[in-house]
Design an enzyme around this catalytic site. Structure first.
Site, PDB file in Angstrom:
ATOM      1  N   ASP A   1      59.093  51.088   1.892  1.00 24.86           N
ATOM      2  CA  ASP A   1      60.427  50.507   1.392  1.00 24.86           C
ATOM      3  C   ASP A   1      60.169  49.841  -0.169  1.00 24.86           C
ATOM      4  O   ASP A   1      60.288  48.295   0.044  1.00 24.86           O
ATOM      5  CB  ASP A   1      61.370  50.247   1.809  1.00 24.86           C
ATOM      6  CG  ASP A   1      63.010  50.436   0.585  1.00 24.86           C
ATOM      7  OD1 ASP A   1      62.456  50.639  -0.140  1.00 24.86           O
ATOM      8  OD2 ASP A   1      63.947  50.448   1.582  1.00 24.86           O
TER       9      ASP A   1
ATOM     10  N   GLU B   1      69.601  56.739  -0.260  1.00 24.52           N
ATOM     11  CA  GLU B   1      69.052  56.574   0.739  1.00 24.52           C
ATOM     12  C   GLU B   1      69.257  57.238   2.217  1.00 24.52           C
ATOM     13  O   GLU B   1      70.413  56.924   2.625  1.00 24.52           O
ATOM     14  CB  GLU B   1      68.391  55.185   1.605  1.00 24.52           C
ATOM     15  CG  GLU B   1      69.466  54.137   1.104  1.00 24.52           C
ATOM     16  CD  GLU B   1      68.592  53.040   1.365  1.00 24.52           C
ATOM     17  OE1 GLU B   1      67.124  53.105   1.179  1.00 24.52           O
ATOM     18  OE2 GLU B   1      68.693  52.181   0.836  1.00 24.52           O
TER      19      GLU B   1
END
Ligand SMILES: [Co+2]
Length: 486
Positions: free
Chosen positions: A259, A372
């Site tokens: 990420d 997400e």
């Protein structure tokens, strides 16, 4: 970066957050406009006209998919001759100077270089990546993400002349965030190649961040890395990156969430994927990818955040996976969320749940969201655990008088280097800070800086994540960080 359930401490003072975000937005777009004007003057008239024409064509959207595919295709081939040709042996030149020069039209063969749909000569990247994205797109126009029409009651927006005019005004800002997206795509393509079993995660993160810095032409707070590179393993869902001295090595049977973020003038791309080499996790990854794409598909102007959560959970939990002979239902991690993004503010106030049951708030025109989702074979609930690496200054903190001289100094360093962007201990190390932990703790204790410890499901569980940044443009939704990989 993930956002956890809204905690009481972020519930108040929304007004001041929005005010400062709005101020920042104005500053940023004003700067962008000026920058664009300046850049335009530098280019010759013919090129400028061509660019404007092509930009208008790209805005029409018919070419968006093509432009994206070709932009991604260019990174595939990595031989030196084309690099020499495209950069013309003059890598030290700034991008504007390079684009002033006349480019050779020569192509080196199928796939080596592509003509972007927007008329950009798309040059190829090296391996490892070394050419700033600005030099790969000499017109200065960066590829659109994936563009989707709004649904039902909002389909009229697609063709509305009024809404199209709004977008024309925002083009310089869109273009910057598209550049940050292209940097993300090219950096992750590199990382997907080097993230092999045996790599030390410390080295992997530093290579990733250095790649971002080169491709984006890092410039203080105006362009660079947007937050620490998460590379959380297995039951750790988010917010883990190695601190100095960490010896963790990627194993064949690890599930790693990468990420990372890029930013230009505070416009952040927050985008994540999961790496696994053992095929036993394939179905878990598929579930989460499907769930994230569902969230993206549901998102739109006037859509209730809670409805997105319900749709995501429905898809996520329609999967079950077998790992080492045990069958698990895939659970949406209920206290992790997507989030709105504002200039220099990764979590801007709105949460996008990934389970049903909350939030009547709606998405609005012009907003950026990180969509997400996290799927887990464990409890589907995370708690803070392990040594902290991630920190971020509270966005709306005012002046707080400090007693400790060391804390004062560290705060000045944070202000100068990160502002309100998230950082990690490694980022302090690399700028030469030492023995800062006490001062950092002090800044956390007085509420200026917030620690973001790793977020973990139960031991022995596996968590996967996919994330994209989207922009709710007036006419259509743009999935800025979409690539040919995910
Ligand atoms: Co995020």
């Amino acid at each position: 970066m993930a956002s956890t359930d809204p905690e009481p401490e972020v519930a108040h003072e929304e007004e001041s957050v929005e005010d400062s975000a709005a101020d920042l937005a104005d500053d940023t777009s004003e700067e962008a406009r000026k920058a664009a004007e300046k850049a335009k003057k530098k280019r010759d008239k013919k090129k400028a006209k061509k660019a404007a024409d092509k930009a208008a064509a790209a805005e029409g959207g018919d070419l968006a998919g093509l432009s994206l595919n070709e932009a991604s295709a260019e990174a595939e081939n990595t031989t030196e001759p084309t690099q020499d040709e495209t950069v013309e042996g003059d890598e030290s030149r700034p991008a504007s100077a390079a684009s002033k020069k006349k480019k050779k039209k020569k192509k080196t063969g199928a796939g080596d270089a592509a003509e972007g749909a927007d008329g950009n000569k798309v040059c190829e990247q090296t391996f490892p990546p070394s050419i700033p994205v600005s030099k790969l797109f000499p017109t200065g126009i960066f590829p659109e993400g994936e563009v989707c029409d709004y649904r039902d009651d909002n389909l009229w927006r697609t063709t509305s002349e009024e809404k199209r005019e709004l977008e024309r005004l925002e083009f310089p800002m869109y273009n910057e965030v598209r550049q940050a997206s292209e940097v993300h795509r090219q950096t992750r393509k590199f990382i997907q190649k080097i993230a092999q079993p045996g790599i030390k995660l410390f080295d992997m993160c530093e290579q990733l961040e250095n790649c971002t810095r080169t491709l984006i032409e890092e410039k203080g707070l105006q362009a660079g890395v947007a937050f620490p590179t998460g590379c959380s393993l297995n039951h750790v869902a988010a917010h883990w990156t190695p601190n100095g001295g960490d010896q963790t090595v990627l194993g064949y049977s690890d599930v790693m969430k990468i990420d990372f973020g890029t930013q230009i003038n505070g416009r952040i791309i927050d985008c994540a994927f999961t790496v696994s080499h053992d095929p036993k996790y394939d179905e878990l990854l598929k579930a989460v990818k499907d769930a994230t794409n569902t969230g993206i598909a549901e998102a739109g102007i006037d859509v209730r955040l809670g409805d997105i959560g319900a749709a995501v959970q429905e898809v996520m939990e329609s999967y079950e996976v077998e790992i080492d002979g045990v069958t698990y239902p895939v659970k949406s991690v209920r206290n992790l969320n997507g989030h709105s993004i504002s200039p220099y503010q990764i979590h801007a106030g709105k949460s996008v749940p990934i389970v049903k049951g909350g939030e009547q708030t709606k998405m609005e025109e012009g907003e950026f969201f990180a969509i997400e989702t996290f799927g887990s074979t464990g409890k589907g609930y995370v708690r803070e655990d392990l040594e902290c690496s991630h920190y971020m200054k509270n966005f709306d903190v005012g002046h707080v008088p400090l007693r400790l001289q060391k804390a004062k100094k560290l705060l000045a360093t944070i202000d100068r280097n990160f502002g309100t962007l998230a950082f990690c201990r490694r980022y302090l190390d690399r700028i030469g800070e030492t023995q800062y932990l006490m001062a950092l703790k002090n800044l956390c204790d007085v509420g200026i800086v917030q620690p973001y410890p790793p977020l973990c499901d139960i031991k022995g569980s596996y968590v996967a994540q996919y994330e994209h940044t989207i922009l709710l443009r007036p006419t259509r939704k743009e999935v800025l960080s979409r690539g040919d990989d995910y």
